[in-house]
Write a protein that holds these residues in place. Structure first.
Motif, short mmCIF file in Angstrom:
data_model
loop_
_atom_site.label_atom_id
_atom_site.label_comp_id
_atom_site.label_asym_id
_atom_site.label_seq_id
_atom_site.Cartn_x
_atom_site.Cartn_y
_atom_site.Cartn_z
N ASP A 74 28.06 37.13 6.33
CA ASP A 74 27.94 37.46 4.90
C ASP A 74 28.72 36.45 4.07
O ASP A 74 29.92 36.65 3.79
N LEU A 75 28.08 35.38 3.67
CA LEU A 75 28.72 34.33 2.88
C LEU A 75 27.77 33.91 1.76
O LEU A 75 26.57 33.71 1.99
N ASN A 76 28.31 33.76 0.56
CA ASN A 76 27.51 33.35 -0.59
C ASN A 76 27.95 31.97 -1.06
O ASN A 76 29.15 31.66 -1.10
N ILE A 77 26.97 31.15 -1.44
CA ILE A 77 27.22 29.83 -2.01
C ILE A 77 26.71 29.82 -3.44
O ILE A 77 25.57 30.21 -3.70
N SER A 78 27.56 29.40 -4.37
CA SER A 78 27.15 29.31 -5.77
C SER A 78 27.52 27.93 -6.32
O SER A 78 28.43 27.27 -5.82
N TRP A 79 26.79 27.52 -7.37
CA TRP A 79 27.00 26.21 -8.00
C TRP A 79 27.45 26.40 -9.44
O TRP A 79 27.01 27.33 -10.12
N ARG A 80 28.30 25.50 -9.88
CA ARG A 80 28.66 25.44 -11.29
C ARG A 80 28.29 24.06 -11.80
O ARG A 80 28.88 23.05 -11.42
N VAL A 81 27.26 24.04 -12.65
CA VAL A 81 26.69 22.78 -13.11
C VAL A 81 26.08 22.98 -14.48
O VAL A 81 25.60 24.07 -14.82
N GLN A 82 26.09 21.91 -15.28
CA GLN A 82 25.42 21.91 -16.58
C GLN A 82 24.32 20.87 -16.54
O GLN A 82 24.55 19.73 -16.13
N PRO A 83 23.11 21.21 -17.01
CA PRO A 83 22.71 22.54 -17.46
C PRO A 83 22.46 23.48 -16.29
O PRO A 83 22.23 23.03 -15.18
N GLU A 84 22.52 24.79 -16.54
CA GLU A 84 22.30 25.76 -15.48
C GLU A 84 20.82 25.94 -15.20
O GLU A 84 19.96 25.48 -15.94
N GLY A 85 20.52 26.64 -14.10
CA GLY A 85 19.13 26.93 -13.77
C GLY A 85 18.47 25.88 -12.91
O GLY A 85 17.24 25.85 -12.79
N ASN A 86 19.26 24.99 -12.29
CA ASN A 86 18.67 23.98 -11.43
C ASN A 86 18.19 24.59 -10.12
O ASN A 86 18.70 25.59 -9.66
N GLN A 87 17.21 23.95 -9.52
CA GLN A 87 16.59 24.48 -8.30
C GLN A 87 17.50 24.29 -7.10
O GLN A 87 18.05 23.21 -6.88
N THR A 88 17.68 25.36 -6.31
CA THR A 88 18.48 25.30 -5.09
C THR A 88 17.67 25.82 -3.91
O THR A 88 16.75 26.61 -4.06
N LEU A 89 18.06 25.39 -2.71
CA LEU A 89 17.42 25.82 -1.47
C LEU A 89 18.51 26.09 -0.44
O LEU A 89 19.37 25.24 -0.22
N GLU A 90 18.48 27.27 0.20
CA GLU A 90 19.50 27.66 1.17
C GLU A 90 18.88 27.97 2.53
O GLU A 90 17.74 28.42 2.61
N ASP A 91 19.66 27.72 3.57
CA ASP A 91 19.25 28.15 4.91
C ASP A 91 20.49 28.53 5.71
O ASP A 91 21.57 27.95 5.54
N LEU A 92 20.33 29.55 6.57
CA LEU A 92 21.40 30.08 7.41
C LEU A 92 21.00 29.90 8.87
O LEU A 92 19.90 30.28 9.27
N MET A 93 21.92 29.31 9.67
CA MET A 93 21.63 29.02 11.07
C MET A 93 22.74 29.58 11.95
O MET A 93 23.93 29.41 11.64
N GLU A 94 22.36 30.25 13.04
CA GLU A 94 23.35 30.74 14.00
C GLU A 94 23.65 29.66 15.02
O GLU A 94 22.74 29.06 15.60
#
Length: 247
Positions: free
Chosen positions: A143-163
Motif C-alpha cells: 500500500d504505497l501512493n505516489i503523487s506529483w507536485r508540478v505546475q501546471p497541474e493535470g499532467n498525464q501519469t502512468l503507474e505500475d506495481l511489480m512484486e
C-alpha cells in the motif's frame, strides 16, 4: 516434536470441557510489527480448571494446512514460536493449536505478523521519451501512493506495481513532460502506510534550448578545433610562401 504428552494442572478458562472444566489458550502479542531482518517471538499459554493431557501441539500460518516445522530460521515449541531474520513473506496470521487425549482441539487467539520494508526512492528525467520517472524500490506492504507536485497541474501519469522475488514490491510512476513544464521544479512524493513522514525528491527540468546547447558541446569543440587548425595551417603556409619568395 509432533507428539508431545503434557500434564497440565492449571486453573481458569472459558471454553467448556467434559466434566465442567474449561480451557483457555492465549497468544501474545496479538499484533507484531517488525522491520525486515528482525526476530519475531510469539508466546502461547494454555490453562484449564481441570487436569487433562495434551498429546499433540503445532503452530500454523494462515490456516491449519500450513503447519510450521523447525528450520534454520524457525523454532517451534509447545509454548512459543521464534522466527529469525524475518522477511515480507513471513507476514501473516500465526496460531498455536493443541489436541488433548480426547481429540478435542484448542487454538490460540492468533498473532498478526507484519514485516515492513522501507523503499529506496529514485527520481530521474528521461529526456529521450520526455518523461519524469519516480520509482519506489523494495517496499512492503504494497500500500504505497505516489503523487506529483508540478505546475501546471493535470499532467498525464502512468503507474505500475511489480512484486519482486523476495516478496517486496516496486512501484513506478511516469509523468509526461510538457512544454509548459520546461524550466520548472517538479517533486515526487511517496506515502506509505507504515511511514511517519512522506518521502520526496525534486528535479529542475532543463529548458530544451539549454539542453540542445549542452548536447552540441562536442560539435562546438570540434568546430573550434577545426578553426584553430585551419588558422594554424594558413599561418604556416604564409610563412613558407614568404621564405620561398625571398629565396
Amino acid at each position: 516434536m509432533d507428539l508431545l504428552l503434557l500434564l497440565l494442572l492449571v486453573t481458569g478458562g472459558q471454553s467448556a470441557l467434559t466434566g465442567g472444566s474449561s480451557v483457555t489458550v492465549v497468544q501474545h502479542p496479538p499484533e507484531l510489527y517488525l522491520s525486515e531482518g528482525q526476530t519475531a517471538w510469539i508466546s502461547c499459554n494454555i490453562s484449564s480448571t481441570k487436569e487433562f493431557q495434551i498429546v499433540h501441539h503445532y503452530w500454523h500460518m494462515n490456516g491449519p494446512k500450513n503447519a510450521l516445522v523447525n528450520t534454520s530460521r524457525i523454532t517451534v515449541t509447545p509454548l512459543s514460536l521464534t522466527i529469525s531474520s524475518v522477511t515480507p513473506r513471513d507476514s501473516g496470521l500465526y496460531v498455536c493449536s493443541f489436541l488433548d487425549i480426547m481429540l478435542d482441539s484448542y487454538q490460540g487467539n492468533g498473532t498478526h505478523l507484519l514485516v515492513t520494508v522501507t523503499p529506496a526512492m529514485t527520481l530521474r528525467e528521461d529526456t529521450e521519451n520526455h518523461l519524469l520517472i519516480c520509482q519506489a524500490e523494495r517496499f512492503y506492504p504494497p500500500d504505497l501512493n505516489i503523487s506529483w507536485r508540478v505546475q501546471p497541474e493535470g499532467n498525464q501519469t502512468l503507474e505500475d506495481l511489480m512484486e519482486n522475488e523476495d516478496g517486496t514490491f516496486t512501484k513506478t510512476s511516469r509523468l509526461t513532460i510538457t512544454e509548459e513544464m520546461q524550466g520548472e521544479s517538479v517533486s515526487c512524493h511517496l506515502y506509505h502506510t507504515m511511514f511517519n513522514t512522506t518521502l520526496h525528491r525534486h528535479v529542475s527540468l532543463t529548458d530544451p534550448r539549454i539542453r540542445l546547447y549542452q548536447q552540441l558541446l562536442p560539435c562546438r569543440v570540434l568546430l573550434v578545433f577545426i578553426l584553430i587548425s585551419g588558422l594554424a595551417s594558413i599561418m604556416v603556409y604564409d610563412r613558407l610562401q614568404r621564405r620561398a619568395s625571398k629565396s
